[in-house]
Design an enzyme around this catalytic site. Structure first.
Site, mmCIF file in Angstrom:
data_model
loop_
_atom_site.group_PDB
_atom_site.id
_atom_site.type_symbol
_atom_site.label_atom_id
_atom_site.label_comp_id
_atom_site.label_asym_id
_atom_site.label_seq_id
_atom_site.Cartn_x
_atom_site.Cartn_y
_atom_site.Cartn_z
ATOM 1 N N HIS A 176 -0.879 4.542 0.199
ATOM 2 C CA HIS A 176 -0.339 3.149 0.250
ATOM 3 C C HIS A 176 1.183 3.390 0.185
ATOM 4 O O HIS A 176 1.720 3.710 -1.110
ATOM 5 C CB HIS A 176 -1.113 2.221 -0.669
ATOM 6 C CG HIS A 176 -2.531 2.073 -0.420
ATOM 7 N ND1 HIS A 176 -3.323 1.831 -1.450
ATOM 8 C CD2 HIS A 176 -3.151 1.975 0.750
ATOM 9 C CE1 HIS A 176 -4.694 1.726 -0.960
ATOM 10 N NE2 HIS A 176 -4.466 1.774 0.425
ATOM 11 N N GLU A 179 3.671 2.391 -2.725
ATOM 12 C CA GLU A 179 3.359 2.869 -4.104
ATOM 13 C C GLU A 179 4.166 4.037 -4.438
ATOM 14 O O GLU A 179 3.842 5.112 -4.798
ATOM 15 C CB GLU A 179 1.807 3.096 -4.421
ATOM 16 C CG GLU A 179 1.080 1.830 -4.216
ATOM 17 C CD GLU A 179 -0.313 2.288 -3.960
ATOM 18 O OE1 GLU A 179 -0.980 3.442 -4.147
ATOM 19 O OE2 GLU A 179 -1.353 1.346 -3.711
ATOM 20 N N ARG A 230 2.098 -1.776 2.908
ATOM 21 C CA ARG A 230 0.974 -0.998 2.485
ATOM 22 C C ARG A 230 0.378 0.049 3.500
ATOM 23 O O ARG A 230 0.167 1.159 3.139
ATOM 24 C CB ARG A 230 -0.005 -2.012 1.984
ATOM 25 C CG ARG A 230 -1.398 -1.393 1.534
ATOM 26 C CD ARG A 230 -2.358 -2.544 1.076
ATOM 27 N NE ARG A 230 -3.575 -1.996 0.859
ATOM 28 C CZ ARG A 230 -4.332 -1.622 0.059
ATOM 29 N NH1 ARG A 230 -3.670 -1.866 -1.330
ATOM 30 N NH2 ARG A 230 -5.672 -1.410 -0.261
ATOM 31 N N HIS A 298 -2.505 6.991 -6.730
ATOM 32 C CA HIS A 298 -2.061 5.510 -6.433
ATOM 33 C C HIS A 298 -1.569 4.996 -7.429
ATOM 34 O O HIS A 298 -1.125 5.382 -8.546
ATOM 35 C CB HIS A 298 -3.302 4.720 -6.274
ATOM 36 C CG HIS A 298 -4.123 5.028 -4.729
ATOM 37 N ND1 HIS A 298 -3.875 4.515 -3.738
ATOM 38 C CD2 HIS A 298 -4.618 6.045 -4.539
ATOM 39 C CE1 HIS A 298 -4.702 5.031 -2.496
ATOM 40 N NE2 HIS A 298 -5.148 6.025 -3.085
ATOM 41 N N GLU A 373 -4.939 5.613 -10.782
ATOM 42 C CA GLU A 373 -3.862 4.465 -10.545
ATOM 43 C C GLU A 373 -2.838 4.653 -11.749
ATOM 44 O O GLU A 373 -3.010 4.498 -12.720
ATOM 45 C CB GLU A 373 -4.711 3.072 -10.891
ATOM 46 C CG GLU A 373 -5.675 2.950 -9.808
ATOM 47 C CD GLU A 373 -4.995 2.558 -8.518
ATOM 48 O OE1 GLU A 373 -3.768 2.179 -8.485
ATOM 49 O OE2 GLU A 373 -5.893 2.280 -7.405
#
Length: 407
Positions: A176, A179, A230, A298, A373
């Protein structure tokens, strides 16, 4: 290397204007019923009014009643969005009344920094730094172009460790595009494994493979045109881009993905339709017998997530060992800066999302597959200040080392 980075940074100053985000707000929407959750999911997949020009920028996805959803709303959309929320009686609060200030702060800090790990690098300078690290490592390290992007940029895998008898961990970053902390963290880890003897010893028993810029076109576009982009840069009839983390070939087309080109979770026309996901697929399949672990890195939220992400409550057969290894890594990670990661099932903790890379990896027999994440938990979101790169890198490396020693 510092002189090289300085020259590259001067030559490739960011071109996007943070002023374009002035007046945008970050709203925390809290659905209280399943019907309201479904409405938010419809807005994410089809747009606010079912029009291609009315898509909202969801920073987190709808999942269940009572769970907040972070949504960036442009100043032009605010009146219509707040009216729609009132119509459907969906509660909300303003998490940030003017996101433009965050973007200005990030842009100013990034332009002022020249050290390898105190700024977010453009595509060319990023790979120049990574290539210099590989040269510094010597015969134990190498790099390989594993594919080309839509816009013909190299997708590069960096390999640390050369003992073919050792198991491999594969790590992708930047799928993405917005990020930025993801590729920056992987670059920091590469540097430390190569430079620091305590981490270089990991290569005695593991081969580490990094694909830190898995979406090079999207990543470069966030630096030049739209910081919040994104997807990749696939041209479409109505809109650009495919969400690469909805494009993998396991449960493709399911919940949490969209068939609309303008949605941020547009899955593409078919599984592995994109050259970027094909590059990862082909490399992983060629090396499947050696790959024991797979990380998709991510941001944001501070989660260590295991499959399956395509639906609530569906676990792999080895869920107990997935949890045990992740908890070991998360404890080591927390010991560095005190940042706590939540460990658990991807869909249950966040939201269902079909077609993800970690689901596909475990479906083809890779034993340990996760999505990480990275920080933070919402103060900065995708706009984490570059001053935090080193602290995030240190703790993630500690978590990686503990995880590798545990499995």
């Amino acid at each position: 290397m510092r002189q090289l980075v300085l020259l590259l940074c001067i030559a490739a100053a960011a071109a996007y204007s943070p002023l374009q985000y002035m007046g945008d707000q970050l709203l925390a929407l809290t659905p209280s019923t399943q019907e309201q959750v479904d409405i938010l999911e419809q807005w994410r997949e089809l747009g606010l009014l079912g029009k291609e020009t009315d898509f909202l920028d969801f920073w987190s996805g709808p999942s269940a009643p009572g769970r907040s959803v972070q949504v960036r709303v442009t100043r032009k959309q605010l009146q219509g969005v707040k009216a729609a929320l009132a119509q459907h009686r969906i509660q909300y609060r303003v998490s940030n009344p003017d996101l433009g200030r965050l973007f200005i702060q990030e842009n100013d800090m990034n332009r002022a920094a020249f050290d390898d790990h105190s700024k977010y690098h453009r595509y060319a300078e990023f790979h120049a730094i990574a290539s210099a690290l590989i040269s510094k490592c010597g015969s134990q390290c190498s790099k390989e172009v594993i594919g080309k992007s839509i816009e013909n940029r190299d997708i590069i895998a960096y390999k640390l460790g050369s003992n073919s008898a050792n198991p491999m961990i594969f790590m992708d970053g930047g799928i993405h595009a917005r990020e930025w902390i993801s590729p920056a963290t992987l670059l920091y880890i590469m540097d430390q494994v190569i430079s620091d003897p305590q981490y270089r010893s990991l290569l005695d028993s593991w081969n580490l493979v990094f694909v830190p810029l898995a979406n090079p076109d999207g990543y470069e576009y966030t630096h030049t045109s739209n910081r919040m982009w994104r997807k990749n840069r696939r041209p479409g009839r109505a809109c650009y881009g495919v969400d690469l983390n909805r494009n993998f070939g396991f449960k493709f087309g399911g919940t949490g993905s969209s068939g609309s080109q303008c949605s941020d979770v547009y899955r593409g026309v078919a599984a592995f339709s994109e050259p970027e996901t094909q590059a990862i697929r082909n490399f992983v399949l060629r090396n499947k017998s050696a790959i024991k672990a797979f990380w998709s890195v991510h941001s944001y939220g501070q989660y260590w997530l295991h499959p399956f992400g395509y639906a609530f409550g569906v676990n792999p057969n080895n869920v107990a060992e997935l949890l045990s290894a992740a908890q070991t890594g998360a404890r080591a990670l927390q010991s560095v800066n005190g940042r706590r990661y939540t460990v658990g099932h991807s869909a249950d903790l966040l939201y269902p999302a079909a077609g993800g890379s970690d689901d596909w990896a475990i479906s083809i027999g890779i034993r340990y597959a996760y999505t990480l994440e990275l920080p933070d938990t919402g103060r900065y979101g995708f706009v984490l200040p570059p001053a935090q790169i080193v602290s995030v890198g240190r703790e993630t490396l500690a978590g990686l080392a503990a995880f590798l020693r545990a499995v």
